[in-house]
Scaffold this motif. Sequence first.
Motif, mmCIF file in Angstrom:
data_model
loop_
_atom_site.group_PDB
_atom_site.id
_atom_site.type_symbol
_atom_site.label_atom_id
_atom_site.label_comp_id
_atom_site.label_asym_id
_atom_site.label_seq_id
_atom_site.Cartn_x
_atom_site.Cartn_y
_atom_site.Cartn_z
ATOM 1 N N ALA A 122 3.206 11.118 -0.036
ATOM 2 C CA ALA A 122 2.548 10.034 0.707
ATOM 3 C C ALA A 122 2.312 8.848 -0.225
ATOM 4 O O ALA A 122 2.140 9.024 -1.434
ATOM 5 C CB ALA A 122 1.226 10.530 1.275
ATOM 6 N N PRO A 123 2.292 7.616 0.323
ATOM 7 C CA PRO A 123 2.086 6.423 -0.505
ATOM 8 C C PRO A 123 0.872 6.487 -1.423
ATOM 9 O O PRO A 123 0.915 5.983 -2.545
ATOM 10 C CB PRO A 123 1.947 5.300 0.537
ATOM 11 C CG PRO A 123 2.778 5.770 1.682
ATOM 12 C CD PRO A 123 2.578 7.269 1.727
ATOM 13 N N LYS A 124 -0.200 7.137 -0.988
ATOM 14 C CA LYS A 124 -1.411 7.187 -1.818
ATOM 15 C C LYS A 124 -1.217 8.040 -3.069
ATOM 16 O O LYS A 124 -2.007 7.957 -4.010
ATOM 17 C CB LYS A 124 -2.594 7.696 -0.998
ATOM 18 C CG LYS A 124 -2.469 9.141 -0.541
ATOM 19 C CD LYS A 124 -3.700 9.554 0.255
ATOM 20 C CE LYS A 124 -3.588 11.007 0.709
ATOM 21 N NZ LYS A 124 -4.802 11.411 1.481
ATOM 22 N N GLN A 179 7.440 0.310 -5.279
ATOM 23 C CA GLN A 179 7.358 0.857 -3.918
ATOM 24 C C GLN A 179 8.738 1.003 -3.296
ATOM 25 O O GLN A 179 9.032 1.994 -2.615
ATOM 26 C CB GLN A 179 6.459 -0.039 -3.059
ATOM 27 C CG GLN A 179 5.010 -0.103 -3.518
ATOM 28 C CD GLN A 179 4.398 1.275 -3.710
ATOM 29 O OE1 GLN A 179 4.506 2.147 -2.831
ATOM 30 N NE2 GLN A 179 3.756 1.505 -4.853
ATOM 31 N N ALA A 180 9.608 0.014 -3.523
ATOM 32 C CA ALA A 180 10.971 0.088 -2.991
ATOM 33 C C ALA A 180 11.718 1.276 -3.577
ATOM 34 O O ALA A 180 12.485 1.950 -2.879
ATOM 35 C CB ALA A 180 11.719 -1.212 -3.278
#
Length: 239
Positions: A122-124, A179-180
């Motif tokens: 997950a992003p977090k 992030q990419a």
Amino acid sequence: MKASRGSPSADRDRLAEAVYTRVKDDIFEFRMLPGTRFSENEIALRARVSRTPVREALLRLRREGFLDVHSKSGWSVRMLDFERFEHLYDARIVLETDAARKLCAGSPRENLAALKKIWLVAPKHRRTDWIEVAQLDEAFHAALVAAAGNPELARMHADVTERIRIVRRLDFTQAERIQATYDEHAAILRAVLARKPQQATLLLRSHIERSKLEVRKISIHRLHMAHQEATPRRRAGAR
């Protein structure tokens, strides 16, 4: 660096290897920027060794394309050769897409299990330290090639990886590129695990091409910014 007991030749080789590793790390970690000039005496004093192993180490780095030697004026870190980097990125595409096709034809799940824990999160839970993410990025691509099972291709890929490391790391000094990279790695990994060779190779090619485009934007200013950002982190880690 104090020599241990052994033959003079063995001690010299060991010291030369240590100097080689230290100077190369200084280049990759932006402690020595492109164009930086220095003398053999400076390196010898810092490493506390004689000039003989220093010269051997520097000549090796020159052969590998990291340094230039100047008549009567010492050494310098070689300026970035962007045309050469683009050729090396093209070589990456050939090696890595071939590996992806082979993985899709086999059983990639066991070989790539460790990558799932890093990139399918997950992003977090994503890492944000750009130096750490740059190292994880290298490991991701190396693992894909190694998992394909051809040690000679893995060796060639490792050589390409080392030669582009300095510009590749600069790609991660921008938060959006971190992030990419997570998004793109996750998509590539899912395609490989699902054994979809066309999708996997297309995603991988696009991912490397995008990184190659970012390399073209790299400037000396970004090199200095990377150096300034990395220095406090290294000092904190040394405490």
